[in-house]
Design an enzyme around this catalytic site. Sequence first.
Site, PDB file in Angstrom:
ATOM      1  N   ASP A  44     -58.034 -16.180  15.034  1.00 19.76           N
ATOM      2  CA  ASP A  44     -57.105 -16.735  14.395  1.00 19.76           C
ATOM      3  C   ASP A  44     -57.370 -16.247  12.810  1.00 19.76           C
ATOM      4  O   ASP A  44     -57.310 -17.021  11.922  1.00 19.76           O
ATOM      5  CB  ASP A  44     -57.386 -18.368  14.260  1.00 19.76           C
ATOM      6  CG  ASP A  44     -57.029 -18.828  15.574  1.00 19.76           C
ATOM      7  OD1 ASP A  44     -56.621 -18.143  16.643  1.00 19.76           O
ATOM      8  OD2 ASP A  44     -56.951 -20.160  15.700  1.00 19.76           O
TER       9      ASP A  44
ATOM     10  N   ASP B  88     -53.078 -18.398  16.509  1.00 16.43           N
ATOM     11  CA  ASP B  88     -52.441 -19.713  16.625  1.00 16.43           C
ATOM     12  C   ASP B  88     -50.895 -19.400  16.309  1.00 16.43           C
ATOM     13  O   ASP B  88     -50.472 -18.902  15.283  1.00 16.43           O
ATOM     14  CB  ASP B  88     -53.130 -20.285  15.335  1.00 16.43           C
ATOM     15  CG  ASP B  88     -53.366 -21.995  15.553  1.00 16.43           C
ATOM     16  OD1 ASP B  88     -53.522 -22.430  16.832  1.00 16.43           O
ATOM     17  OD2 ASP B  88     -53.091 -23.129  14.881  1.00 16.43           O
TER      18      ASP B  88
ATOM     19  N   HIS C  73     -47.705 -21.790  16.646  1.00 11.39           N
ATOM     20  CA  HIS C  73     -46.950 -23.151  17.067  1.00 11.39           C
ATOM     21  C   HIS C  73     -45.468 -23.036  16.727  1.00 11.39           C
ATOM     22  O   HIS C  73     -44.912 -22.398  15.872  1.00 11.39           O
ATOM     23  CB  HIS C  73     -47.708 -24.293  16.064  1.00 11.39           C
ATOM     24  CG  HIS C  73     -48.949 -24.383  16.168  1.00 11.39           C
ATOM     25  ND1 HIS C  73     -49.644 -24.830  17.285  1.00 11.39           N
ATOM     26  CD2 HIS C  73     -50.172 -24.485  15.145  1.00 11.39           C
ATOM     27  CE1 HIS C  73     -50.839 -24.961  16.985  1.00 11.39           C
ATOM     28  NE2 HIS C  73     -51.173 -24.741  15.848  1.00 11.39           N
TER      29      HIS C  73
ATOM     30  N   HIS D 203     -44.406 -28.882  15.691  1.00 10.45           N
ATOM     31  CA  HIS D 203     -45.390 -29.104  16.648  1.00 10.45           C
ATOM     32  C   HIS D 203     -46.196 -30.588  16.311  1.00 10.45           C
ATOM     33  O   HIS D 203     -46.389 -30.989  15.501  1.00 10.45           O
ATOM     34  CB  HIS D 203     -46.513 -27.794  16.448  1.00 10.45           C
ATOM     35  CG  HIS D 203     -47.364 -27.837  17.577  1.00 10.45           C
ATOM     36  ND1 HIS D 203     -48.923 -28.498  17.436  1.00 10.45           N
ATOM     37  CD2 HIS D 203     -47.477 -27.384  18.923  1.00 10.45           C
ATOM     38  CE1 HIS D 203     -49.530 -28.179  18.513  1.00 10.45           C
ATOM     39  NE2 HIS D 203     -48.773 -27.635  19.364  1.00 10.45           N
TER      40      HIS D 203
ATOM     41  N   HIS E 149     -48.710 -25.332  10.007  1.00  8.55           N
ATOM     42  CA  HIS E 149     -49.243 -23.827   9.773  1.00  8.55           C
ATOM     43  C   HIS E 149     -48.779 -23.171  10.959  1.00  8.55           C
ATOM     44  O   HIS E 149     -48.713 -23.579  11.990  1.00  8.55           O
ATOM     45  CB  HIS E 149     -50.850 -24.262   9.750  1.00  8.55           C
ATOM     46  CG  HIS E 149     -51.549 -24.786  11.110  1.00  8.55           C
ATOM     47  ND1 HIS E 149     -51.513 -25.997  11.258  1.00  8.55           N
ATOM     48  CD2 HIS E 149     -51.944 -23.961  11.912  1.00  8.55           C
ATOM     49  CE1 HIS E 149     -52.157 -26.140  12.577  1.00  8.55           C
ATOM     50  NE2 HIS E 149     -52.219 -25.213  12.941  1.00  8.55           N
TER      51      HIS E 149
ATOM     52  N   LYS F 288     -51.695 -18.981  21.268  1.00  6.48           N
ATOM     53  CA  LYS F 288     -52.275 -20.266  21.717  1.00  6.48           C
ATOM     54  C   LYS F 288     -51.440 -21.270  20.866  1.00  6.48           C
ATOM     55  O   LYS F 288     -51.201 -21.187  19.675  1.00  6.48           O
ATOM     56  CB  LYS F 288     -53.649 -20.513  21.663  1.00  6.48           C
ATOM     57  CG  LYS F 288     -54.253 -20.302  20.402  1.00  6.48           C
ATOM     58  CD  LYS F 288     -55.813 -20.330  20.676  1.00  6.48           C
ATOM     59  CE  LYS F 288     -56.341 -20.298  19.195  1.00  6.48           C
ATOM     60  NZ  LYS F 288     -56.042 -21.356  18.467  1.00  6.48           N
TER      61      LYS F 288
ATOM     62  N   CYS G  10     -61.373 -23.761  15.935  1.00 11.28           N
ATOM     63  CA  CYS G  10     -61.126 -22.810  17.050  1.00 11.28           C
ATOM     64  C   CYS G  10     -62.244 -22.051  17.571  1.00 11.28           C
ATOM     65  O   CYS G  10     -62.549 -21.596  18.672  1.00 11.28           O
ATOM     66  CB  CYS G  10     -59.906 -22.116  16.615  1.00 11.28           C
ATOM     67  SG  CYS G  10     -58.145 -23.132  16.801  1.00 11.28           S
TER      68      CYS G  10
END
Length: 198
Positions: free
Chosen positions: A9, A47, A49, A53, A82, A107, A152
């Site tokens: 990330d 990351d 989203h 989310h 984010h 993810k 993470c």
Amino acid sequence: MTRALIVIDVQNDFCPGGALAVPEGDQIVAGINALMADFEAVVLTQDWHPAGHSSFASSHEGKGPYDMVEMPYGPQVLWPDHCVQGTDGANFHADLNADRADMIVRKGYRPAIDSYSAFFENDQQTPTGLEGYLRTRGITDLTMVGLATDFCVNFSAVDAAKLGFKVDVRMDLCRAIDLDGSLAAATEGMSGAGVKLA
Ligand code: VGL
Ligand code: ZN
């Protein structure tokens, strides 16, 4: 033994100026790029989203960033919006050598579930597919770097160790959010799971 570097990330929103900025998050980029040369495989996680989310505080009436909620899969920290899919905040840091990556694992794209780990979503059951990718390439040893140490990176390293990979975390090439002692807890959790902190 085949070794992979797993870069967690390293995205604009986790760097200074980003929506969920990790202090000094940008200061690890040059060192990560240099380390890539030592590995047969380089994997980046991203990351990723959808807007709205369920891990975003803005999706929960009356809640703010860093409040906790109970999700069907357990307690969940709420974050500022984010790494929304397709936004600049979700892009890798401009200086990260993303061209070197063999594989990019996204993810956190399921609206109802967060995903800290590169291997399993936060229900600890839904796989991302990374385990299969690494095993079918014969990769046994992982070195992890990136953001954030206590979320993470921590979840990814612990899951990898539980799956039987040999795991090192280069702490000098990670940076932490450190919410309420989360960095100390993460360090202890990783060591307890057999992760080597270098
Ligand atoms: C992360 C919080 C929310 C991380 C991702 O990359 O550590 N932390 N989403
Ligand atoms: Zn996230």
